[in-house]
Write an enzyme that holds these catalytic residues in place. Sequence first.
Site, mmCIF file in Angstrom:
data_model
loop_
_atom_site.group_PDB
_atom_site.id
_atom_site.type_symbol
_atom_site.label_atom_id
_atom_site.label_comp_id
_atom_site.label_asym_id
_atom_site.label_seq_id
_atom_site.Cartn_x
_atom_site.Cartn_y
_atom_site.Cartn_z
ATOM 1 N N ASP A 8 -5.463 -20.920 46.038
ATOM 2 C CA ASP A 8 -6.970 -20.855 46.063
ATOM 3 C C ASP A 8 -7.524 -20.928 44.590
ATOM 4 O OD1 ASP A 8 -9.556 -20.593 47.277
ATOM 5 O OD2 ASP A 8 -9.635 -18.780 47.284
ATOM 6 N N ASN A 56 -10.336 -24.246 57.768
ATOM 7 C CA ASN A 56 -10.613 -25.224 56.837
ATOM 8 C C ASN A 56 -11.015 -26.681 57.503
ATOM 9 O OD1 ASN A 56 -7.856 -24.050 54.535
ATOM 10 N ND2 ASN A 56 -10.040 -23.938 54.373
HETATM 11 C C1 IPE Z 1 -7.647 -20.073 52.339
HETATM 12 O O1 IPE Z 1 -8.545 -20.193 51.229
HETATM 13 C C2 IPE Z 1 -7.034 -21.139 52.852
HETATM 14 C C3 IPE Z 1 -6.058 -21.695 51.888
HETATM 15 C C4 IPE Z 1 -5.730 -21.558 50.683
HETATM 16 C C5 IPE Z 1 -5.295 -22.941 52.522
HETATM 17 P P1 IPE Z 1 -10.025 -20.642 51.514
HETATM 18 O O2 IPE Z 1 -10.627 -20.999 50.302
HETATM 19 O O3 IPE Z 1 -10.254 -21.670 52.707
HETATM 20 O O4 IPE Z 1 -10.490 -19.304 51.932
HETATM 21 P P2 IPE Z 1 -12.105 -18.529 51.988
HETATM 22 O O5 IPE Z 1 -12.906 -19.602 52.832
HETATM 23 O O6 IPE Z 1 -12.529 -18.671 50.389
HETATM 24 O O7 IPE Z 1 -12.096 -17.176 52.536
HETATM 25 C C1 IPE Z 2 -7.668 -24.060 47.999
HETATM 26 O O1 IPE Z 2 -8.681 -24.226 47.023
HETATM 27 C C2 IPE Z 2 -7.149 -25.030 48.969
HETATM 28 C C3 IPE Z 2 -7.319 -25.111 50.211
HETATM 29 C C4 IPE Z 2 -8.221 -24.132 50.782
HETATM 30 C C5 IPE Z 2 -6.849 -26.402 50.992
HETATM 31 P P1 IPE Z 2 -10.154 -24.108 47.691
HETATM 32 O O2 IPE Z 2 -10.329 -25.769 47.936
HETATM 33 O O3 IPE Z 2 -10.582 -23.410 48.451
HETATM 34 O O4 IPE Z 2 -11.046 -24.153 46.170
HETATM 35 P P2 IPE Z 2 -12.269 -23.300 46.063
HETATM 36 O O5 IPE Z 2 -11.884 -21.845 46.630
HETATM 37 O O6 IPE Z 2 -13.426 -23.777 46.752
HETATM 38 O O7 IPE Z 2 -12.518 -23.099 44.628
HETATM 39 MG MG MG Z 3 -11.113 -21.354 48.487
#
Ligand code: IPE
Ligand code: IPE
Ligand code: MG
Length: 226
Positions: A8, A56
């Site tokens: 994340d 996602n």
């Molecule tokens: C969790 O991260 C999913 C992945 C890392 C693939 P998200 O960024 O989607 O989670 P939330 O929305 O902050 O809970």
């Molecule tokens: C995690 O990084 C990757 C996926 C969920 C695919 P994010 O895209 O959630 O990054 P933030 O949380 O918005 O910084």
């Molecule tokens: Mg995220």
Amino acid sequence: MHVACVMDGNGRWASARGLPRTEGHAAGEKALLDVVNGALAIGVKWLTMYAFSTENWRRPPDEVRYLMGFNESLLMRRRDELNEKGVRIRFAGRRDWRVPRRVLRRMDESIELTKSNTTMTLTMAFNYGGRAEIVDAVRSLVAEGVGPDKIDERSIRRHLYYPEMPDPDLVIRTSGEQRVSNFLLWEIAYSEFVFPETLWPDMRRDHLYEAVLEFQSRNRRYGTVK
Ligand code: IPE
Ligand code: IPE
Ligand code: MG
């Protein structure tokens, strides 16, 4: 040992640099490979990475499209080196109509290529949701005609995506967020959690080692007393 990572912070890493969010995902590839190599170096047998959740799909279509193509091309670029290192690649998640067929094909090729490897199992959680996994397990139990008296923790476990995979010992979520976001709900019942502030694209094997050291100082009791 089984280590599971919620990768994340890609979007925030990119925003901090004035870049589009997709650049953060691209920069995450280096982190992923370094963590895999670090895990190999310390003898981690099971590594599970959260790459795309069932939630996602709610992101802007451009970002979803990018993530699909990115995961496909990452496999193309990296599967040979992972194969040479003895990594068995697998995927946990739903193979539903939203995942482009080309991506599914690359996934199948990577599974086939690496299926006999035994050094480490790398499971990519892709279109994965912990609730979806439990729903899928119950559905297949019911489809088999298993009666209510035969439904217990063991029979549910046997219908998870990878019944023989040990539960994660350690879950690492980067970027400082302290939540599970539907990752491995059944399997993390007794996992230890570490939440580094590091954004995923900055994650390196040393952060993994730090998390493992922290894990080793924990006292796992599984509900009993010492
Ligand atoms: C969790 O991260 C999913 C992945 C890392 C693939 P998200 O960024 O989607 O989670 P939330 O929305 O902050 O809970
Ligand atoms: C995690 O990084 C990757 C996926 C969920 C695919 P994010 O895209 O959630 O990054 P933030 O949380 O918005 O910084
Ligand atoms: Mg995220």
